[in-house]
Enzyme design. Structure first.
Site, mmCIF file in Angstrom:
data_model
loop_
_atom_site.group_PDB
_atom_site.id
_atom_site.type_symbol
_atom_site.label_atom_id
_atom_site.label_comp_id
_atom_site.label_asym_id
_atom_site.label_seq_id
_atom_site.Cartn_x
_atom_site.Cartn_y
_atom_site.Cartn_z
ATOM 1 N N LYS A 80 1.860 2.230 6.938
ATOM 2 C CA LYS A 80 3.185 1.619 7.026
ATOM 3 C C LYS A 80 3.860 1.982 8.349
ATOM 4 C CE LYS A 80 3.461 -0.402 2.965
ATOM 5 N NZ LYS A 80 3.551 -1.874 2.838
ATOM 6 N N TYR B 214 -1.266 6.050 3.071
ATOM 7 C CA TYR B 214 -0.391 4.902 2.799
ATOM 8 C C TYR B 214 0.780 4.873 3.770
ATOM 9 C CZ TYR B 214 2.905 1.930 0.199
ATOM 10 O OH TYR B 214 3.802 0.961 -0.161
#
Length: 228
Positions: free
Chosen positions: A125, A121
Site C-alpha cells: 500500500k 500488506y
C-alpha cells in the site's frame, strides 16, 4: 462531473458507485469491472481484464478517478499475486488515466501504509502511494481507513470480524484512528474529495487518516441539506 471508479465490485467500490450515482452533480460514472454491474442511466460499465487494460479507451479521461481496487493475500493466493493486483493493476490504471488527461486521483489505501512497514500488506500500500505521487497528478487524495465495517463480504474473514466486533464493543476506549470505520464513510470521504478538489500550480497531495473518515457520510449529507 464525470467520475471513473476502479474496484466497483468491492465493499468500498459498491458504496462509491451507489453514492456517485445518487449525487446530483455527477453526470456519468464509469466503472470498469470483470463482471457486469446492474444497469443505471448514468453508469457506463466496460467489461475489462485488469491484466490487459485497453490502452486507448476514451473513458480513461474523467474529472477524477476514485480507486478502491484491491484484494487480500489470502484471496490472491500469494504475496506476488496480491502485489500484482493491489500495486501493478492500480498503477497501470492510474497511468492510463493520467495520460488521458485526468487530473485528480483518489486512492483508498490503509492505516499505517508505508513502503518500509513490517507488514507486507502495508508495504505494498505504501509503495502504491509513492508511485501515485511519482505520476504527478494535479491532485492526489489518499485515504487510510482502519478496519472496514458495514456491507457484506463475499469471503469469510473471522479474525477481521472479531476485531470489528471488539472495536465496536470497546469503541470509546480505543483511539479514534484505530476504530473500525464504516465503508459508507470511506466512500463519502473519497467522493467529497473528488467533488471538491482544489488544483494548484504544483502537485497537491492530501492524506485523510482513519479518524478523519469517521462520520463522513453524515457530514456530507448535512452539508448537502444546508445547500438545498
Amino acid at each position: 462531473m464525470k467520475l471513473l471508479i476502479l474496484g466497483g465490485t468491492g465493499l468500498v467500490g459498491q458504496q462509491l458507485i451507489a453514492q456517485a450515482l445518487a449525487h446530483k452533480d455527477v453526470t456519468q460514472v464509469i466503472a470498469p469491472t470483470r463482471t457486469a454491474l446492474a444497469p443505471h442511466p448514468k453508469l457506463h460499465n466496460p467489461i475489462v481484464d485488469y491484466a490487459h487494460l485497453p490502452q486507448n479507451a476514451d473513458w480513461w479521461q474523467a474529472d477524477a478517478v476514485l480507486c478502491a481496487l484491491g484484494t487480500t493475500i489470502k484471496i490472491a493466493g500469494s504475496q506476488a499475486a496480491f502485489s500484482r493486483i493491489d500495486h501493478n493493476y492500480v498503477i497501470a490504471a492510474a497511468s492510463l488515466a493520467k495520460a488521458a488527461g485526468t487530473r485528480h486521483f483518489v486512492y483508498n489505501s490503509a492505516l499505517g501504509a508505508n513502503a518500509d512497514a513490517g507488514s507486507f500488506y502495508l508495504q505494498v500500500k505504501g509503495q502504491v502511494e509513492n508511485d501515485l505521487r511519482a505520476l504527478g497528478f494535479s491532485a492526489l487524495t489518499i485515504v487510510r481507513p482502519s478496519l472496514l465495517s458495514g456491507g457484506t463480504r463475499k469471503d469469510k474473514r473471522p479474525a477481521e470480524a472479531i476485531a470489528i466486533f471488539l472495536s465496536h464493543l470497546f469503541g470509546s476506549l480505543i483511539p479514534r484512528r484505530y476504530r473500525a470505520v464504516d465503508v459508507a464513510d470511506v466512500a463519502a470521504a473519497m467522493l467529497h474529495a473528488a467533488m471538491n478538489a482544489s488544483f494548484t500550480a504544483t502537485d497537491s497531495v492530501a492524506i485523510l487518516e482513519s479518524d478523519q473518515l469517521q462520520g463522513a457520510l453524515t457530514r456530507t449529507t448535512e452539508k448537502s441539506r444546508q445547500v438545498q
